[in-house]
Structures are given as structure tokens and as C-alpha cells.
Design an enzyme around this catalytic site. Sequence first.
Site, mmCIF file in Angstrom:
data_model
loop_
_atom_site.group_PDB
_atom_site.id
_atom_site.type_symbol
_atom_site.label_atom_id
_atom_site.label_comp_id
_atom_site.label_asym_id
_atom_site.label_seq_id
_atom_site.Cartn_x
_atom_site.Cartn_y
_atom_site.Cartn_z
ATOM 1 N N ARG A 143 -15.662 3.270 -0.038
ATOM 2 C CA ARG A 143 -16.382 2.002 0.147
ATOM 3 C C ARG A 143 -16.252 1.438 1.564
ATOM 4 O O ARG A 143 -16.944 0.517 1.945
ATOM 5 C CB ARG A 143 -15.863 0.964 -0.869
ATOM 6 C CG ARG A 143 -16.279 1.275 -2.288
ATOM 7 C CD ARG A 143 -15.424 0.531 -3.314
ATOM 8 N NE ARG A 143 -14.115 1.171 -3.495
ATOM 9 C CZ ARG A 143 -13.175 0.748 -4.360
ATOM 10 N NH1 ARG A 143 -13.406 -0.324 -5.093
ATOM 11 N NH2 ARG A 143 -12.032 1.384 -4.471
ATOM 12 N N ASN A 188 -7.646 3.105 48.499
ATOM 13 C CA ASN A 188 -6.560 3.972 47.999
ATOM 14 C C ASN A 188 -7.036 5.359 47.619
ATOM 15 O O ASN A 188 -6.232 6.254 47.429
ATOM 16 C CB ASN A 188 -5.868 3.307 46.799
ATOM 17 C CG ASN A 188 -6.826 3.052 45.645
ATOM 18 O OD1 ASN A 188 -8.017 2.807 45.851
ATOM 19 N ND2 ASN A 188 -6.308 3.111 44.435
HETATM 20 C C1 UD1 Z 1 -7.064 -0.634 -8.173
HETATM 21 C C2 UD1 Z 1 -6.793 -0.892 -9.670
HETATM 22 C C3 UD1 Z 1 -7.371 -2.245 -10.029
HETATM 23 C C4 UD1 Z 1 -6.779 -3.333 -9.153
HETATM 24 C C5 UD1 Z 1 -6.969 -2.988 -7.674
HETATM 25 C C6 UD1 Z 1 -6.164 -3.970 -6.830
HETATM 26 C C7 UD1 Z 1 -6.851 1.335 -10.706
HETATM 27 C C8 UD1 Z 1 -7.602 2.253 -11.565
HETATM 28 N N1 UD1 Z 1 -7.415 0.150 -10.440
HETATM 29 O O1 UD1 Z 1 -8.467 -0.544 -8.022
HETATM 30 O O2 UD1 Z 1 -7.090 -2.534 -11.391
HETATM 31 O O3 UD1 Z 1 -7.394 -4.579 -9.447
HETATM 32 O O4 UD1 Z 1 -6.477 -1.653 -7.392
HETATM 33 O O5 UD1 Z 1 -6.399 -3.788 -5.466
HETATM 34 O O6 UD1 Z 1 -5.749 1.654 -10.289
HETATM 35 N N2 UD1 Z 1 -5.265 6.160 -4.343
HETATM 36 C C9 UD1 Z 1 -4.602 7.361 -4.282
HETATM 37 N N3 UD1 Z 1 -5.128 8.445 -4.920
HETATM 38 C C10 UD1 Z 1 -6.280 8.381 -5.646
HETATM 39 C C11 UD1 Z 1 -6.946 7.125 -5.719
HETATM 40 C C12 UD1 Z 1 -6.420 6.032 -5.069
HETATM 41 O O7 UD1 Z 1 -3.556 7.475 -3.649
HETATM 42 O O8 UD1 Z 1 -6.696 9.406 -6.194
HETATM 43 C C13 UD1 Z 1 -4.680 5.002 -3.623
HETATM 44 C C14 UD1 Z 1 -5.649 4.416 -2.575
HETATM 45 O O9 UD1 Z 1 -5.445 5.006 -1.304
HETATM 46 C C15 UD1 Z 1 -5.304 2.935 -2.598
HETATM 47 C C16 UD1 Z 1 -4.722 2.696 -3.992
HETATM 48 O O10 UD1 Z 1 -4.428 3.962 -4.530
HETATM 49 O O11 UD1 Z 1 -4.350 2.595 -1.625
HETATM 50 C C17 UD1 Z 1 -5.711 1.964 -4.907
HETATM 51 O O12 UD1 Z 1 -6.897 2.730 -5.017
HETATM 52 P P1 UD1 Z 1 -8.324 2.058 -4.963
HETATM 53 O O13 UD1 Z 1 -9.361 3.147 -5.088
HETATM 54 O O14 UD1 Z 1 -8.431 1.170 -3.809
HETATM 55 O O15 UD1 Z 1 -8.310 1.215 -6.328
HETATM 56 P P2 UD1 Z 1 -9.184 -0.041 -6.695
HETATM 57 O O16 UD1 Z 1 -10.544 0.381 -7.071
HETATM 58 O O17 UD1 Z 1 -9.066 -1.069 -5.651
HETATM 59 CA CA CA Z 2 -8.144 -1.091 -3.625
#
Ligand code: UD1
Ligand code: CA
Length: 457
Positions: free
Chosen positions: A13, A382
Site C-alpha cells: 500500500r 581552487n
Molecule cells: C495488522 C493487524 C490489524 C491491526 C494492524 C495495526 C493482522 C492480520 N492485522 O494489520 O488487526 O489493526 O496491524 O497496525 O495482523 N508482516 C510480516 N510478514 C507478513 C505480513 C506482515 O512480517 O507476511 C509485518 C509487516 O512488515 C508489518 C506488520 O507485520 O510491520 C503488520 O503487517 P501489515 O500488513 O501492516 O498489517 P495490517 O494490515 O496493518
Molecule cells: Ca500495518
Amino acid sequence: MIGVILAAGKSIRMMSDKTKLLHDLCGKPVIFYPAELMKSLKMKRIIMVVNDKIKSEMEKLFQGWNIDFVLQKEQTGTATAFLCALENISSQSCEYLFVMGGDTPLLDRCNAERFIEFVRSRNLEVGLISAVLDEPAGYGRIKRKDGRLEKIVEAKEASREEIKINEVNSGIYMIKSSCAQKLLTEVVRKSTHKEYYLTDIVEYAEKKEAYLVSNSDVILGINTRKEQSLIRKKLQAKIIEKLLNAGVTIIDPDNTYIDYDVKIGKDSIIHPQVCMRGSTIVGQNCIIDTGSVIEDSVISDEVSIYPYSVIEKSHIGKGCSIGPFSHLRPEVVLKENVKIGNFVEVKKSVVGENTKASHLTYIGDAEIGKDTNIGAGTITCNYDGYKKNKTKIGDRVFIGSNTEIVAPVEIDNDAITAAGTTVTKYVPPYSLAISRVPQQNIENWVKRYRKRKECAE
Ligand code: UD1
Ligand code: CA
């Protein structure tokens, strides 16, 4: 307690070629903030889950931090990311795992400590931080039954009723180490989504509670550029508030840009539209006037920097005055009470006490003594097209306006150069260097000239 930072996501995103976790927030990458928090919470170990695209960059960034990096090969969700970390932790090595996303930079130590206490005192299997947001947008919704935490529903899977819930999941958890493996196995076994959600552990845990924070800002996460800019503003406000509390005047906090590591002494005044970047340190009683940009520099006490000056990687002595419209490029050292004025550019030079270059000058690769005056329009030549050459100017020298100093060359103590001189060889102490075509006045020449021109018409 062991800290786990999930940092292996794809950052889709963000619409960027690089991970959102390496984008800038007040002079530090996003991922710096959760790592710094974990450090301040004195975790027994910090594990960061990364993907192979960013692993080496993260290792470089956190050199000396004692963070263990774990690879998540396929980005199949937050539950698998956590599982990767878990494979590297024996269940007896700690009581709790403190888990958070690398994209949540505003959580502060105070709230984190209260949360830890909340979970520990209740002996929970799973605790999480929640907050109420006016616009809960893409956050997971906290579903409660009779007021008690039941489960988390992701926004994209929420029903029309569930999407209206504005208590959301922060993605910050404490998970009892002895239950973690069992809960994750459940998640993987029963998952019906495209990805494995760490949030599903809540449904399967028995003793679980959400810790609702009153300041909802601390849970905000970065998924998009819009969220990055919003969080930058909030972080900036925190940095500025700290400076205000420490006795720095910041005239317009909403229009001042100061990086996380910048230090400013008391009674200094920072005007609007100033950018202070990197490791800049400013002393006491300084004035940094509007539009100035200062990067990785040391500004001693009682320095005045007038509008629209740019200073990079330089050291400014006590009582100096700079600008308006000066440019100090890297490796400039100004001793005490130096004046660098309008439209003066200085690069890789040392300038002695009380020396002045007040107007329209270029000083590059020079060593200038004390009490010297550099006249308007002076240029150190220079560069010979192949390499940079040094200019040396002594103490109490007077450089006349529009002097060209062809380096390498030295002008010794107490010398004077006449205006318009081109200096190409050594000038001894107390000498006048003059290279100038003698002036001739041709009487009535203008009259004859005009007549000639007017007759021709
Ligand atoms: C996640 C939560 C959501 C919460 C939000 C808060 C889940 C399913 N959802 O959503 O409930 O409200 O965070 O900010 O967890 N990441 C990995 N490996 C992966 C996917 C993600 O390491 O395969 C890491 C990302 O780098 C990130 C974190 O996990 O730092 C959260 O992932 P992200 O995709 O941002 O989750 P959200 O959709 O924001
Ligand atoms: Ca997130």
C-alpha cells in the site's frame, strides 16, 4: 521477556520500490522507532523478522544493536511471520513475548510499561493494546461479548455491523511463551483467509484482554504515504514539545522541521520554516532565522544564522554570524566570531577568529587566519580543471574587493591585496599585492564618442 518485531511484509500500500519500514520519519527510518522502544524496555533478546529483500540492509542499519534477524521466506501473513520468530525461541527461555509490527512507531515507553504491567498482573495468555479511533479505516476491529474481548475481525472481512466498531487492534501483543506454539497451530489449522492472521490467536486464547489506551495516537501504523505524513507530524510535535519544555523558543511549531537526534540549547530561538536535520547540535542563545537548513552540523553558543542559509556537516564557533543567504558546504570550520555574510559560499575551509567575509564570495579549500577581512567578490580559484588546490591566508590580512586568488598560493600575515588583484604567487608579510592595469583618463572622449554615434544615425 523477548521482543519480536514483525518487519517482513511487502509494503504494497506504500506504492514504493522500497519497504515502508525504511522510509524516513524525522531523520530515522520507520523501523528505528520500535527497535529503540524494545531496547528501552530492556528485552532479554530482540528478534526481527525480515524478508530476504531487506535483510542485509536491516543488518547494516542495526549493527551493534544486538538484534537477531530471522528470515520469513514467503510473505503469508503476520501469523507466519511470528512463527518464524518462534522457531528461534525455546518456550522456557522467557515468560512473555512482546510482539509488534515494525510499522507502529509512536508507542512510547510509558504506555508500553503500563501495558506490560496490565498483562502480567492478570497473568493473561494473550494481551493486546487497543484504541478507539474516529476513523478506524483498515484496522482490525475489537469484537467484545458482554464487554469481554472475544476476537479480532480484520476490516476487509468485517460485516456491516462489525465495521462500525471503532475500537481497533494496535498489532501490539504480549503472548505467554508457553501457549504461543499451541495458539499458532490452531491459527494455521483453522484459517479460512488468504493469509494467516496473528490476530486469530485472540479467538483461541482463553485468558485474554485488551488494554485500551487513552491516547490513540500511540497505536497508529504506517501502511500508506498519507499515514506516513500524519505520523511524521505527530512525531514532530513530540520532538518539538520536548525542546519547548527544555527552554527553546520555537515560534511556529507547525512549520518547523527538526529531526529526532537534533539537540538545541536553552534560550535559542528557532524561526518558522527552519529544517534541522541529522545529528545537528545547536548551543544556547542562538538564533536560527527563517528558511535555514542545517544538516549534521555543530553550532556553538550565541550564533546567529540569518534567513535562508544552508549549512552542511560543518562546525560553527561561538558568536559567529551567518547569512542571510550563505551556503556552508561540508567540512567548514569557523572559529569564534566569524562573519559569513550575504551570498557567501564556503567549502572545506578553516576560518580563524574575527575574520569576516561579508558579501558575495567563494572560499574553497582554504585556511584563513584571524582578524582578516575578505572583500566583496573575492574568489579562491581552487580548481584547475584537474584537482582542487589549497589557499592559505594569514592573520590580519586585508583582501581587497574582487581579488582572485589562484591556488595553490599563500598570502602571509598583515598583507594587503589591492582591489581587483589576481594573486598567483606568494605574498610576503606586510606587502601590498597589486596586479592592475594603470588607469588612464582620456579627456572629452565621451563628447567625441556621442558625436560620432549621433552623426552616423
Ligand atoms: C495488522 C493487524 C490489524 C491491526 C494492524 C495495526 C493482522 C492480520 N492485522 O494489520 O488487526 O489493526 O496491524 O497496525 O495482523 N508482516 C510480516 N510478514 C507478513 C505480513 C506482515 O512480517 O507476511 C509485518 C509487516 O512488515 C508489518 C506488520 O507485520 O510491520 C503488520 O503487517 P501489515 O500488513 O501492516 O498489517 P495490517 O494490515 O496493518
Ligand atoms: Ca500495518
